[in-house]
Design a protein around this motif. Structure first.
Motif, PDB file in Angstrom:
ATOM      1  N   GLY A 152     -10.592  -1.226  -2.579  1.00 44.98           N
ATOM      2  CA  GLY A 152      -9.511  -0.243  -2.580  1.00 44.98           C
ATOM      3  C   GLY A 152      -9.581   0.645  -1.352  1.00 44.98           C
ATOM      4  N   TYR A 193      -3.717  -4.539  -6.845  1.00 39.91           N
ATOM      5  CA  TYR A 193      -4.925  -5.355  -7.020  1.00 39.91           C
ATOM      6  C   TYR A 193      -4.880  -6.552  -6.088  1.00 39.91           C
ATOM      7  N   PHE A 218      -1.739   1.050  -9.605  1.00 35.10           N
ATOM      8  CA  PHE A 218      -2.784   0.330  -8.881  1.00 35.10           C
ATOM      9  C   PHE A 218      -2.203  -0.907  -8.212  1.00 35.10           C
ATOM     10  N   GLU A 271       0.831  -1.195   0.000  1.00 34.06           N
ATOM     11  CA  GLU A 271       0.000   0.000   0.000  1.00 34.06           C
ATOM     12  C   GLU A 271       0.869   1.251   0.000  1.00 34.06           C
ATOM     13  N   TYR A 326     -10.679  -2.926 -13.414  1.00 33.91           N
ATOM     14  CA  TYR A 326      -9.851  -2.307 -12.370  1.00 33.91           C
ATOM     15  C   TYR A 326      -8.824  -1.377 -13.005  1.00 33.91           C
ATOM     16  N   ARG A 368      -9.923   2.204  -5.341  1.00 33.03           N
ATOM     17  CA  ARG A 368      -8.685   1.608  -5.832  1.00 33.03           C
ATOM     18  C   ARG A 368      -7.625   1.673  -4.729  1.00 33.03           C
ATOM     19  N   SER A 369      -6.737   0.686  -4.731  1.00 28.87           N
ATOM     20  CA  SER A 369      -5.542   0.770  -3.893  1.00 28.87           C
ATOM     21  C   SER A 369      -4.363   1.116  -4.776  1.00 28.87           C
TER      22      SER A 369
END
Ligand SMILES: [Cu+2]
Length: 485
Positions: free
Chosen positions: A225, A213, A211, A32, A170, A203-204
């Motif tokens: 996300g 996923y 991104f 992250e 995504y 979204r992360s």
């Protein structure tokens, strides 16, 4: 800038994973983003996706061209995110169609993977509906013909490729498609810059801006996300005039339910569902919106003094995800008429007209094999060659959908039926919820819930689909073909 050891490791892992993902055509980072996400809240202005211009028009048809391509775009401040976008945009450009006037969209795939385009909510002939095996190969094009016979409504176009829909969306393959209906013109609803789409996604992101996923066990549970995006902008702010606005809200996330509500406790005035205007406006304190569902609401800012800030909350989110965006009352507006009490004609479909009732059970199959879990409809995984229902053209049917309870596992299945719009007759033996009493093409089923839907199969003959719109469930086989004969 000095990086901590942990950040360095994260960057290293990201590079490795990005390289691995590159072979697969996708660009996902890992780890992250280390910063405090909340610092971006309400800092960037809302962006509205541009309306695509036709390349050509004739007496009956508007012609569009869209290239699906990779792009590096700035979603987070000072970072670039590799996306797959229609025209390289996240989300894609909006197509505006007129009811009864045809559009033809030529889609060119410049991505490193096969794609398919589906117009969600459209009454579309089978060859243009985006059956998952009707792929556009990399470097090739395909033209999709849309008759726009359905009611004026907020539709969307998005990827529907076999086994890859979740990852393709995504990465960004989604855009709005609005059918405008002349019958709306006399209603005095907000138009032009006061008719604003709000495409909700989560979204992360990795530290490099790409991104990340994660879709849970075996990639089958659903990708969530940490950052809430509206039209591709994280938690935007939107300067509004003291007047009414129409917001067309779409949940375009892979697997996350949103429940918009005004934080000041004022109601949202709902005017439309998936399939267009309701018979009359209704007041809702909040409107749960499962994946792929749409709702149009009117918000009236004329009652607030200039300088007022109103947060649009998300009652189904926690922490940073419990907020969506912020409205900021910035200038005066005109004196307006109230929203009319009659918005449209909506004849209820009479259950006595139904030729038959079919039962579809949305469940899970767990076995001692790899992968150990698949999502099923009536116990079956999706087989594009096998039809689960042969429906006669013109027939009215009741479809009884059941989400088979499976312990405490979170199993919301928003079920989408292609080609037709339906009305919800019952939810768990009772009347449908207040916000789902219009024409719908997607219905949310929580763990153990059941609904009865009524629909008429007209429009076109051919093969169509019903599937769960949790995209990871869809890709891991919760999809069924039906044929209109
Ligand atoms: Cu599902």
């Amino acid at each position: 800038m000095k990086r901590t050891r942990r950040e360095m490791l994260a960057v290293g892992a990201t590079t490795l994973l990005a390289a691995a993902a590159g072979r697969n055509g996708l660009h996902f980072g890992s780890g992250e983003i280390p910063e405090d996400l909340a610092k971006w809240k309400f800092s960037k202005p809302l962006r509205v996706p541009p309306v695509l211009s036709p390349v050509r028009i004739d007496a009956k048809t508007d012609y569009y061209e869209i290239t699906q391509k990779e792009a590096d775009v700035e979603l987070l401040p000072e970072l670039h995110t590799r996306i797959w976008g229609y025209e390289g945009m996240f989300p894609g450009p909006t197509i505006k169609a007129r009811r009864g006037r045809r559009t033809i969209v030529r889609q060119t795939n410049q991505l490193p993977h096969k794609t398919v385009v589906h117009l969600h909510g459209g009454v579309t002939e089978t060859d243009s509906d985006g059956f998952p095996t009707d792929m556009i190969m990399p470097g090739e094009s395909r033209s999709y013909v849309y008759s726009n016979e359905g009611r004026g409504a907020t539709l969307w176009y998005h990827d529907h490729a076999m086994d890859r829909t979740a990852q393709n969306l995504y990465m960004g393959l989604a855009g709005l498609y609005i059918i405008e209906d002349e019958s709306e013109a006399g209603l005095g609803l907000p138009v032009a810059e006061y008719d604003v789409p709000l495409i909700l996604q989560d979204r992360s992101f990795g530290p490099d801006g790409n991104f990340v996923y994660h879709a849970g066990r075996g990639g089958r549970m659903g990708a969530h996300g940490t950052v809430v995006l509206v039209n591709g902008v994280p938690w935007p702010r939107f300067a509004v005039a003291r007047r009414k606005y129409r917001f067309r809200i779409l949940n375009a996330s892979n697997a996350t339910v949103f429940e918009p509500a005004l934080q000041n406790g004022r109601p949202l005035i709902q005017i439309a569902t998936d399939g267009g205007l309701l018979p009359m406006p209704i007041e809702c304190q909040s409107i749960p919106l499962a994946m792929a569902e749409r709702t149009d609401v009117v918000a009236d800012f004329s009652e607030y003094p200039i300088g007022t800030q109103i947060v649009l909350s998300n009652l189904s989110g926690k922490g940073p995800q419990s907020e969506i965006m912020r409205f900021e009352v910035a200038r005066d507006g005109p004196v307006e008429n109230p929203i009319p009490q009659k918005l449209s004609n909506m004849e209820p479909l009479d259950p006595k007209l139904a030729a038959r009732t079919r039962i579809f059970e949305f469940g899970i199959s767990v076995e001692f094999k790899i992968p150990p879990l698949t999502w099923t409809i009536n116990g079956k995984e999706f087989n594009p060659k096998a039809s689960l229902a042969q429906v006669e053209y013109g027939q009215v049917e009741i479809w009884h959908l059941k989400n088979r309870k499976f312990g405490s596992l979170e199993m919301i299945h928003p079920v989408h039926i292609h080609l037709i719009n339906f009305q919800i007759l019952e939810r768990n033996g009772e009347a449908p919820k207040p916000w789902e009493r219009g024409w719908k093409d997607t219905v949310s089923l929580d763990n153990g819930e059941e609904v009865k839907l009524i629909m008429k199969f007209d429009g076109y003959r051919g093969r169509y689909l019903m599937h769960c719109h949790n995209l990871e469930h869809e890709d891991h086989s919760m999809m069924a073909r039906f044929d209109v004969i």
